[in-house]
Design a protein around this motif. Structure first.
Motif, PDB file in Angstrom:
ATOM      1  N   PRO A  24       0.810  -1.217   0.000  1.00 20.14           N
ATOM      2  CA  PRO A  24       0.000   0.000   0.000  1.00 20.14           C
ATOM      3  C   PRO A  24       0.848   1.274   0.000  1.00 20.14           C
ATOM      4  O   PRO A  24       0.545   2.237   0.703  1.00 20.14           O
ATOM      5  N   LEU A  25       1.904   1.285  -0.791  1.00 22.27           N
ATOM      6  CA  LEU A  25       2.812   2.430  -0.833  1.00 22.27           C
ATOM      7  C   LEU A  25       2.425   3.369  -1.965  1.00 22.27           C
ATOM      8  O   LEU A  25       2.391   2.971  -3.130  1.00 22.27           O
ATOM      9  N   ALA A  26       2.138   4.617  -1.616  1.00 20.14           N
ATOM     10  CA  ALA A  26       1.903   5.622  -2.646  1.00 20.14           C
ATOM     11  C   ALA A  26       3.217   6.057  -3.277  1.00 20.14           C
ATOM     12  O   ALA A  26       3.287   6.324  -4.479  1.00 20.14           O
ATOM     13  N   ARG A  27       4.290   6.098  -2.455  1.00 21.83           N
ATOM     14  CA  ARG A  27       5.610   6.440  -2.974  1.00 21.83           C
ATOM     15  C   ARG A  27       6.641   6.254  -1.869  1.00 21.83           C
ATOM     16  O   ARG A  27       6.324   6.203  -0.679  1.00 21.83           O
ATOM     17  N   VAL A  28       7.912   6.165  -2.282  1.00 23.69           N
ATOM     18  CA  VAL A  28       9.055   6.151  -1.364  1.00 23.69           C
ATOM     19  C   VAL A  28      10.060   7.172  -1.887  1.00 23.69           C
ATOM     20  O   VAL A  28      10.328   7.233  -3.093  1.00 23.69           O
ATOM     21  N   ILE A  29      10.612   7.953  -0.969  1.00 24.35           N
ATOM     22  CA  ILE A  29      11.572   8.995  -1.346  1.00 24.35           C
ATOM     23  C   ILE A  29      12.842   8.845  -0.516  1.00 24.35           C
ATOM     24  O   ILE A  29      12.787   8.616   0.693  1.00 24.35           O
ATOM     25  N   GLY A  30      13.974   8.973  -1.171  1.00 18.56           N
ATOM     26  CA  GLY A  30      15.258   9.113  -0.497  1.00 18.56           C
ATOM     27  C   GLY A  30      15.882  10.420  -0.941  1.00 18.56           C
ATOM     28  O   GLY A  30      15.846  10.755  -2.132  1.00 18.56           O
ATOM     29  N   GLN A  31      16.433  11.170   0.000  1.00 19.26           N
ATOM     30  CA  GLN A  31      16.980  12.481  -0.375  1.00 19.26           C
ATOM     31  C   GLN A  31      18.272  12.777   0.365  1.00 19.26           C
ATOM     32  O   GLN A  31      18.423  12.474   1.546  1.00 19.26           O
ATOM     33  N   LEU A  32      19.196  13.400  -0.376  1.00 13.26           N
ATOM     34  CA  LEU A  32      20.449  13.895   0.170  1.00 13.26           C
ATOM     35  C   LEU A  32      20.500  15.402  -0.071  1.00 13.26           C
ATOM     36  O   LEU A  32      20.337  15.849  -1.207  1.00 13.26           O
ATOM     37  N   ARG A  33      20.704  16.162   0.989  1.00 11.76           N
ATOM     38  CA  ARG A  33      20.827  17.621   0.845  1.00 11.76           C
ATOM     39  C   ARG A  33      22.271  18.038   1.049  1.00 11.76           C
ATOM     40  O   ARG A  33      23.013  17.435   1.824  1.00 11.76           O
ATOM     41  N   PHE A  34      22.645  19.103   0.351  1.00 13.28           N
ATOM     42  CA  PHE A  34      24.012  19.596   0.414  1.00 13.28           C
ATOM     43  C   PHE A  34      24.004  21.103   0.250  1.00 13.28           C
ATOM     44  O   PHE A  34      23.019  21.696  -0.194  1.00 13.28           O
ATOM     45  N   GLY A  35      25.111  21.729   0.586  1.00 16.61           N
ATOM     46  CA  GLY A  35      25.226  23.166   0.395  1.00 16.61           C
ATOM     47  C   GLY A  35      25.341  23.509  -1.078  1.00 16.61           C
ATOM     48  O   GLY A  35      25.687  22.663  -1.913  1.00 16.61           O
ATOM     49  N   THR A  36      25.032  24.752  -1.427  1.00 17.24           N
ATOM     50  CA  THR A  36      25.100  25.186  -2.821  1.00 17.24           C
ATOM     51  C   THR A  36      26.498  24.947  -3.384  1.00 17.24           C
ATOM     52  O   THR A  36      27.496  25.387  -2.808  1.00 17.24           O
ATOM     53  N   LEU A  37      26.558  24.248  -4.500  1.00 17.78           N
ATOM     54  CA  LEU A  37      27.839  23.885  -5.106  1.00 17.78           C
ATOM     55  C   LEU A  37      28.181  24.835  -6.249  1.00 17.78           C
ATOM     56  O   LEU A  37      27.355  25.098  -7.125  1.00 17.78           O
ATOM     57  N   SER A  38      29.423  25.311  -6.257  1.00 18.76           N
ATOM     58  CA  SER A  38      29.867  26.229  -7.320  1.00 18.76           C
ATOM     59  C   SER A  38      29.830  25.555  -8.684  1.00 18.76           C
ATOM     60  O   SER A  38      29.529  26.195  -9.701  1.00 18.76           O
ATOM     61  N   VAL A  39      30.087  24.250  -8.724  1.00 19.05           N
ATOM     62  CA  VAL A  39      30.121  23.559 -10.008  1.00 19.05           C
ATOM     63  C   VAL A  39      28.735  23.499 -10.644  1.00 19.05           C
ATOM     64  O   VAL A  39      28.619  23.456 -11.879  1.00 19.05           O
ATOM     65  N   LEU A  40      27.685  23.526  -9.848  1.00 22.87           N
ATOM     66  CA  LEU A  40      26.331  23.565 -10.387  1.00 22.87           C
ATOM     67  C   LEU A  40      25.864  24.995 -10.624  1.00 22.87           C
ATOM     68  O   LEU A  40      25.038  25.241 -11.512  1.00 22.87           O
ATOM     69  N   ALA A  41      26.395  25.929  -9.854  1.00 28.47           N
ATOM     70  CA  ALA A  41      25.989  27.328 -10.006  1.00 28.47           C
ATOM     71  C   ALA A  41      26.643  27.991 -11.210  1.00 28.47           C
ATOM     72  O   ALA A  41      26.110  28.962 -11.762  1.00 28.47           O
ATOM     73  N   SER A  42      27.776  27.463 -11.641  1.00 26.05           N
ATOM     74  CA  SER A  42      28.547  28.132 -12.692  1.00 26.05           C
ATOM     75  C   SER A  42      28.109  27.759 -14.106  1.00 26.05           C
ATOM     76  O   SER A  42      28.587  28.338 -15.076  1.00 26.05           O
ATOM     77  N   GLY A  43      27.228  26.789 -14.233  1.00 28.08           N
ATOM     78  CA  GLY A  43      26.778  26.369 -15.561  1.00 28.08           C
ATOM     79  C   GLY A  43      26.110  25.010 -15.488  1.00 28.08           C
ATOM     80  O   GLY A  43      25.960  24.423 -14.420  1.00 28.08           O
ATOM     81  N   ASP A  44      25.727  24.508 -16.663  1.00 27.65           N
ATOM     82  CA  ASP A  44      24.996  23.246 -16.719  1.00 27.65           C
ATOM     83  C   ASP A  44      25.883  22.041 -16.997  1.00 27.65           C
ATOM     84  O   ASP A  44      25.390  20.918 -17.095  1.00 27.65           O
ATOM     85  N   GLU A  45      27.206  22.258 -17.126  1.00 29.27           N
ATOM     86  CA  GLU A  45      28.069  21.161 -17.561  1.00 29.27           C
ATOM     87  C   GLU A  45      28.035  19.987 -16.601  1.00 29.27           C
ATOM     88  O   GLU A  45      27.949  18.816 -17.016  1.00 29.27           O
ATOM     89  N   ALA A  46      28.100  20.246 -15.289  1.00 26.26           N
ATOM     90  CA  ALA A  46      28.112  19.161 -14.318  1.00 26.26           C
ATOM     91  C   ALA A  46      26.787  18.407 -14.323  1.00 26.26           C
ATOM     92  O   ALA A  46      26.756  17.172 -14.274  1.00 26.26           O
TER      93      ALA A  46
END
Length: 276
Positions: A24-46
């Motif tokens: 009777p599972l509607a969904r299961v979620i696993g999540q990892l949170r992290f601080g804002t990363l420069s490699v993701l903020a600087s563009g879409d390459e990563a």
């Protein structure tokens, strides 16, 4: 069986899985949170490199912008864009990987057990570390949303769920009176910033207790278990290596599963195809 005979909720903290079909599972979620990363903020390459690495198992992609809603009395709802969001879906579209500059999320409606689920979350984390060199995570969570619906199942609710989780659902309101809505919330703390947030109750058709969970047209009873650990000190976060992620995720899943097994009866397991 009364409360004393059942013992403490976490008296036996690790409980074996009982496969349910259908679960009777509607969904299961696993999540990892992290601080804002420069490699993701600087563009879409990563992000592009991450999507490419996952493309064999998650071939479908959606890219958009996250939005935050701001409510002010007497004013229209304001939408604020807070960053890019990438969603990758599996071949059968039952499993989703979501990435923004702050969180990596695995969500599925095809749950194959906590070992397989935590293995996949750890694999996603390993590839993410290879691409972004993320050093640590500030939060890890595993969340289970159980939904019971259908006239036959709801009619047997007092047999399937122990009375501590029923509240007014287990009480006869009297002739001509229907209980249409009740929702309770509790939080259990285990030390070291480990917590379990429990939400449970009866909902009318078309209602939901969480805007990220789709409503169903018929009345239903929900048991939502959000098990998480936080690491507020950035210098002592959860190590990003996959073995550390897996261990932390398994611990979260085990706490949620232990509570789940305490909440439901053997009749529940049998009703959903299990063998207690």
């Amino acid at each position: 069986m009364d409360r004393e005979e059942r013992g403490a909720i976490f008296e036996n903290p690790v409980v074996a899985d009982v496969p349910l079909d259908p679960a009777p599972l509607a969904r299961v979620i696993g999540q990892l949170r992290f601080g804002t990363l420069s490699v993701l903020a600087s563009g879409d390459e990563a992000a592009q490199a991450y999507m490419k690495a996952l493309s064999e198992d998650y071939p479908f992609v959606e890219q958009g912008l996250e939005q935050a809603l701001r409510f002010t009395a007497g004013q229209p709802v304001q939408h604020t864009e807070i960053g890019k969001l990438w969603r990758l879906r599996s071949h059968d579209r039952q499993t989703l990987v979501a990435l923004n500059n702050g969180a990596l999320t695995l969500e599925t409606t095809d749950y194959l057990g906590r070992t397989a689920f935590c293995d996949e979350l750890a694999r996603l984390a390993r590839i993410f570390q290879d691409v972004t060199h993320v050093p640590t995570y500030s939060r890890v969570a595993v969340r289970y949303t159980n939904r019971l619906q259908g006239p036959e199942t709801l009619a047997r609710l007092t047999e399937l769920v122990h009375p501590e989780l029923l509240g007014l659902v287990g009480v006869d309101p009297g002739p001509g009176v229907d209980l249409t809505y009740t929702l309770s919330q509790a939080q259990l703390s285990f030390g070291e910033a480990r917590n379990l947030l429990v939400q449970y109750g009866r909902l009318p058709g078309g209602a939901t207790f969480d805007p990220t969970i789709d409503a169903v047209p018929e009345p239903n009873w929900v048991l939502d278990l959000d098990s998480y650990q936080e690491f507020p000190d950035g210098r002592r976060g959860l190590a990003a290596e996959s073995h550390s992620v897996k261990a932390a995720a398994v611990a979260c899943a085990e706490r949620a599963h232990t509570f789940f097994r305490w909440a439901v009866t053997d009749q529940f397991l049998t009703h959903f195809g299990g063998h207690p």
